[in-house]
Design a protein around this motif. Structure first.
Motif, PDB file in Angstrom:
ATOM      1  N   SER A 133     -17.600  34.181  60.929  1.00 36.97           N
ATOM      2  CA  SER A 133     -16.671  35.431  60.210  1.00 36.97           C
ATOM      3  C   SER A 133     -16.246  35.971  61.737  1.00 36.97           C
ATOM      4  O   SER A 133     -17.081  36.347  62.726  1.00 36.97           O
ATOM      5  CB  SER A 133     -17.517  36.113  59.310  1.00 36.97           C
ATOM      6  OG  SER A 133     -18.651  36.756  59.920  1.00 36.97           O
ATOM      7  N   THR A 134     -15.084  36.709  61.513  1.00 38.48           N
ATOM      8  CA  THR A 134     -14.228  37.336  62.619  1.00 38.48           C
ATOM      9  C   THR A 134     -13.743  38.598  62.147  1.00 38.48           C
ATOM     10  O   THR A 134     -13.270  38.808  60.866  1.00 38.48           O
ATOM     11  CB  THR A 134     -13.256  36.408  63.309  1.00 38.48           C
ATOM     12  OG1 THR A 134     -12.390  36.092  62.341  1.00 38.48           O
ATOM     13  CG2 THR A 134     -13.836  35.270  63.858  1.00 38.48           C
ATOM     14  N   PHE A 154     -12.536  39.177  67.331  1.00 41.76           N
ATOM     15  CA  PHE A 154     -14.089  39.371  67.438  1.00 41.76           C
ATOM     16  C   PHE A 154     -15.230  38.637  66.636  1.00 41.76           C
ATOM     17  O   PHE A 154     -14.750  38.873  65.356  1.00 41.76           O
ATOM     18  CB  PHE A 154     -14.318  40.981  67.459  1.00 41.76           C
ATOM     19  CG  PHE A 154     -13.685  41.637  68.253  1.00 41.76           C
ATOM     20  CD1 PHE A 154     -14.116  42.154  69.494  1.00 41.76           C
ATOM     21  CD2 PHE A 154     -12.278  42.220  68.020  1.00 41.76           C
ATOM     22  CE1 PHE A 154     -13.273  42.967  70.341  1.00 41.76           C
ATOM     23  CE2 PHE A 154     -11.505  43.204  68.923  1.00 41.76           C
ATOM     24  CZ  PHE A 154     -12.206  43.730  70.014  1.00 41.76           C
ATOM     25  N   PRO A 155     -16.098  38.005  67.006  1.00 40.45           N
ATOM     26  CA  PRO A 155     -17.079  37.410  66.220  1.00 40.45           C
ATOM     27  C   PRO A 155     -17.879  38.685  65.568  1.00 40.45           C
ATOM     28  O   PRO A 155     -18.305  39.367  66.225  1.00 40.45           O
ATOM     29  CB  PRO A 155     -17.757  36.501  67.269  1.00 40.45           C
ATOM     30  CG  PRO A 155     -17.785  36.987  68.641  1.00 40.45           C
ATOM     31  CD  PRO A 155     -16.356  37.695  68.479  1.00 40.45           C
ATOM     32  N   VAL A 156     -18.011  38.375  64.499  1.00 41.70           N
ATOM     33  CA  VAL A 156     -18.707  39.644  63.756  1.00 41.70           C
ATOM     34  C   VAL A 156     -19.975  39.080  62.824  1.00 41.70           C
ATOM     35  O   VAL A 156     -20.263  39.589  61.790  1.00 41.70           O
ATOM     36  CB  VAL A 156     -17.969  40.345  62.855  1.00 41.70           C
ATOM     37  CG1 VAL A 156     -16.698  41.182  63.620  1.00 41.70           C
ATOM     38  CG2 VAL A 156     -17.108  39.486  61.823  1.00 41.70           C
ATOM     39  N   SER A 157     -20.470  37.779  63.181  1.00 39.16           N
ATOM     40  CA  SER A 157     -21.645  37.396  62.512  1.00 39.16           C
ATOM     41  C   SER A 157     -22.539  38.447  62.312  1.00 39.16           C
ATOM     42  O   SER A 157     -23.704  38.239  61.437  1.00 39.16           O
ATOM     43  CB  SER A 157     -21.997  36.078  63.035  1.00 39.16           C
ATOM     44  OG  SER A 157     -22.432  36.419  64.652  1.00 39.16           O
ATOM     45  N   TYR A 158     -22.923  39.211  63.455  1.00 40.05           N
ATOM     46  CA  TYR A 158     -23.796  40.205  63.449  1.00 40.05           C
ATOM     47  C   TYR A 158     -23.813  41.142  62.335  1.00 40.05           C
ATOM     48  O   TYR A 158     -25.018  41.726  61.746  1.00 40.05           O
ATOM     49  CB  TYR A 158     -23.994  41.027  64.960  1.00 40.05           C
ATOM     50  CG  TYR A 158     -22.673  41.846  64.923  1.00 40.05           C
ATOM     51  CD1 TYR A 158     -22.736  43.033  64.757  1.00 40.05           C
ATOM     52  CD2 TYR A 158     -21.777  41.203  65.926  1.00 40.05           C
ATOM     53  CE1 TYR A 158     -21.644  43.788  64.963  1.00 40.05           C
ATOM     54  CE2 TYR A 158     -20.625  41.940  66.049  1.00 40.05           C
ATOM     55  CZ  TYR A 158     -20.369  43.321  65.739  1.00 40.05           C
ATOM     56  OH  TYR A 158     -19.170  43.967  65.787  1.00 40.05           O
ATOM     57  N   GLU A 161     -25.625  39.658  59.358  1.00 39.99           N
ATOM     58  CA  GLU A 161     -26.980  39.320  59.701  1.00 39.99           C
ATOM     59  C   GLU A 161     -27.427  40.872  59.480  1.00 39.99           C
ATOM     60  O   GLU A 161     -28.700  40.854  58.802  1.00 39.99           O
ATOM     61  CB  GLU A 161     -26.909  39.044  60.995  1.00 39.99           C
ATOM     62  CG  GLU A 161     -26.758  37.819  61.333  1.00 39.99           C
ATOM     63  CD  GLU A 161     -27.108  37.286  63.036  1.00 39.99           C
ATOM     64  OE1 GLU A 161     -27.290  38.068  63.770  1.00 39.99           O
ATOM     65  OE2 GLU A 161     -26.842  36.136  63.293  1.00 39.99           O
ATOM     66  N   PHE A 162     -26.760  41.887  59.775  1.00 41.22           N
ATOM     67  CA  PHE A 162     -27.103  43.319  59.373  1.00 41.22           C
ATOM     68  C   PHE A 162     -27.240  43.478  57.937  1.00 41.22           C
ATOM     69  O   PHE A 162     -28.288  44.062  57.582  1.00 41.22           O
ATOM     70  CB  PHE A 162     -26.142  44.151  60.146  1.00 41.22           C
ATOM     71  CG  PHE A 162     -26.478  45.449  59.799  1.00 41.22           C
ATOM     72  CD1 PHE A 162     -27.598  46.157  60.401  1.00 41.22           C
ATOM     73  CD2 PHE A 162     -25.870  46.329  58.770  1.00 41.22           C
ATOM     74  CE1 PHE A 162     -27.834  47.549  60.000  1.00 41.22           C
ATOM     75  CE2 PHE A 162     -26.015  47.640  58.436  1.00 41.22           C
ATOM     76  CZ  PHE A 162     -27.068  48.256  58.904  1.00 41.22           C
ATOM     77  N   LEU A 166     -30.791  43.860  55.949  1.00 34.19           N
ATOM     78  CA  LEU A 166     -30.745  45.291  55.090  1.00 34.19           C
ATOM     79  C   LEU A 166     -30.947  44.862  53.725  1.00 34.19           C
ATOM     80  O   LEU A 166     -31.773  45.610  52.895  1.00 34.19           O
ATOM     81  CB  LEU A 166     -29.396  46.097  55.162  1.00 34.19           C
ATOM     82  CG  LEU A 166     -29.546  47.638  54.749  1.00 34.19           C
ATOM     83  CD1 LEU A 166     -30.443  48.346  55.523  1.00 34.19           C
ATOM     84  CD2 LEU A 166     -28.026  48.248  54.749  1.00 34.19           C
ATOM     85  N   LEU A 167     -30.372  43.896  53.118  1.00 34.43           N
ATOM     86  CA  LEU A 167     -30.763  43.411  51.758  1.00 34.43           C
ATOM     87  C   LEU A 167     -32.114  42.856  51.710  1.00 34.43           C
ATOM     88  O   LEU A 167     -32.664  43.442  50.599  1.00 34.43           O
ATOM     89  CB  LEU A 167     -29.627  42.153  51.367  1.00 34.43           C
ATOM     90  CG  LEU A 167     -29.720  41.754  49.934  1.00 34.43           C
ATOM     91  CD1 LEU A 167     -29.547  42.884  48.975  1.00 34.43           C
ATOM     92  CD2 LEU A 167     -28.850  40.587  49.736  1.00 34.43           C
TER      93      LEU A 167
END
Length: 472
Positions: A133-134, A154-158, A161-162, A166-167
């Motif tokens: 995901s970007t 921008f790569p937004v895999s973090y 993951e966050f 959190l879940l």
């Protein structure tokens, strides 16, 4: 039923707890994600601002857009920051790109329109050279009145993951909170329902006729009032039940004694066991016992009417002193036979009060008869009448053995006789003073007794001067 109530309370509290924790967790999750995304978007903006300044610096150095130098700058940035950079003209055609992908790329009119006034950012699925995901960040820049668009991927895999971490924390917290909460609710519900269980068991015992069980004191105000009421009810019913049993026993005894005597004497006369010359004597005894039975039945009927509230007094204004003297004259022969002296009547004032004449005379009769029975031979009867603004007080005192404190506490109970009176009183039925106390209740009055053992016994009755209508 208690198990049903217990289960309902437990499950309801647990569901409310889980729902509240879940709702709170979802709100926290959404809020945290938004804050984290906002922080990420701010970072995208800073990166775009750096590139934008570099592009403007290169343009100002050469007074034109240096494609080769710009290509090198964007490729370097891509390698160092792991982002894809694209520069589009105002028509959306790609001028410079940092990747080596041969696929042609263009900027849609919708994105150009969205970035016309302020930077546009969209976080979504994989795009460009990224398989994750970007975030697509588009900013508009103007060089010598010519519009260009800088697009960064921008790569937004973090971010995902966050959200996943959190879940996971939320789920674990929810399970822990649910488990702890369910345990607390279970223990608290059991503690709350424990008094109800005790109350139910006590009520079941009461239904079976066992009134010995008493509930412990409870600090909770509502349940405390309930247990206090239950205990008072049990005391009242237990007292009445014991009184009823004692009453039945006493009535049976009082009826059995004269009936046995009557039956024995009558049988003796019929079968000739008792000689004819003695039959008259025993017939007098039979007559006396019949009269005692009649008095017993009459007294019992009066008490029953008083307790049921079916008796309605007929109040009239009466001279209390004259009524007392008239009653005393009925015992003139007995007074003379015991050699008693009567004191106090000569100074009694005339005092009027609204009373039921027949009932008050019965009070005077019962008290006078009782006093003459137990006064010592040659003793003294003292009578007095006085009044205040509200009540008239009649005192009747006799010398003699007197009563103990224990005897005074029971003297107005039905069929109660002291140990001494049981031997000396063979004609009474033990209801006279009980009737007196009930007549006083009907008149909204009181009867009290004072005594010193070995000296005297004094009864004091107090009756209101005026009677008022009482509601049923």
């Amino acid at each position: 039923m208690l198990k049903s109530v217990y289960s309902r309370i437990f499950y309801l509290c647990t569901i409310i707890l889980v729902f509240t924790c879940a709702l709170t967790g979802v709100i926290l999750l959404i809020t945290a994600n938004r804050m984290y995304e906002k922080h990420a978007v701010e970072g995208f903006g800073k990166t775009a601002s750096i590139l934008q300044n570099r592009i403007m610096r290169l343009y100002s150095e050469q007074n034109q857009l240096p494609i080769d130098a710009l290509q090198t700058e964007l490729e370097t940035y891509t390698l160092n920051e792991n982002i894809d950079c694209y520069l589009f003209d105002q028509e959306g055609k790609c001028i410079v790109r940092s990747d080596y992908n041969a696929t042609e790329i263009s900027l849609s009119g919708a994105m150009r329109f969205a970035a016309a006034d302020e930077p546009y950012c969209q976080i979504g699925a994989a795009s460009g050279n990224f398989t994750e995901s970007t975030a697509t960040y588009v900013v508009r820049l103007t060089l010598d009145n010519v519009t260009y668009y800088l697009m960064l991927l921008f790569p937004v895999s973090y971010l995902s993951e966050f959200s996943s971490r959190l879940l996971m924390i939320l789920v674990i917290s929810l399970l822990l909170a649910g488990s702890v909460g369910a345990t607390v609710f279970y223990m608290n519900t059991a503690q709350v329902l424990k008094p109800l269980t005790a109350i139910t068991r006590a009520a079941e015992n009461y239904a079976k006729g066992d009134f010995s069980a008493r509930l412990p004191e409870i600090s909770d105000p509502e349940l405390g009032r309930l247990t206090d009421t239950m205990n008072r009810m049990a005391d009242f019913i237990d007292k009445n039940e014991r009184s009823r049993r004692r009453f039945v026993s006493d009535v049976s005894h009082e009826l059995k004694t004269p009936m046995t005597s009557i039956g024995g004497f009558v049988d003796g006369i019929l079968d000739g066991t008792i000689p004819q010359k003695e039959q008259k004597h025993y017939l007098k005894i039979v007559s006396s016992e019949v009269q005692r039975l009649s008095r017993l039945v009459h007294s019992m009927l009066n008490i029953s009417r008083f307790e049921e509230g079916t008796y309605r007094p007929n109040y009239e204004r009466v001279d209390i002193t004259n009524l007392l003297i008239t009653t005393l004259l009925l015992f003139e022969e007995k007074i003379e036979n015991k050699g008693l002296s009567v004191e106090g009547l000569d100074v009694c004032p005339r005092t009027y009060a609204e009373v039921d004449v027949d009932l008050i005379q019965q009070v005077f009769y019962n008290l006078t008869e009782n006093a003459i029975k137990f006064v010592n031979k040659g003793g003294t009867l003292f009578l007095a009448v006085d009044s205040d603004d509200e009540q008239v007080h009649v005192h009747l005192r006799n010398s003699g053995e007197g009563l103990t404190e224990e005897e005074i506490q029971h003297v107005f109970e039905r069929f109660y006789k002291t140990d001494e009176s049981r031997g000396r009183d063979t004609t009474g039925v033990g209801l006279g003073l009980s009737i007196v106390s009930r007549i006083m209740v009907l008149h909204s009055g009181t009867v009290t007794v004072k005594s010193i053992k070995g000296e005297y016994t004094e009864f004091i009755i107090s009756v209101p001067l005026r009677q008022y209508e009482q509601e049923d």
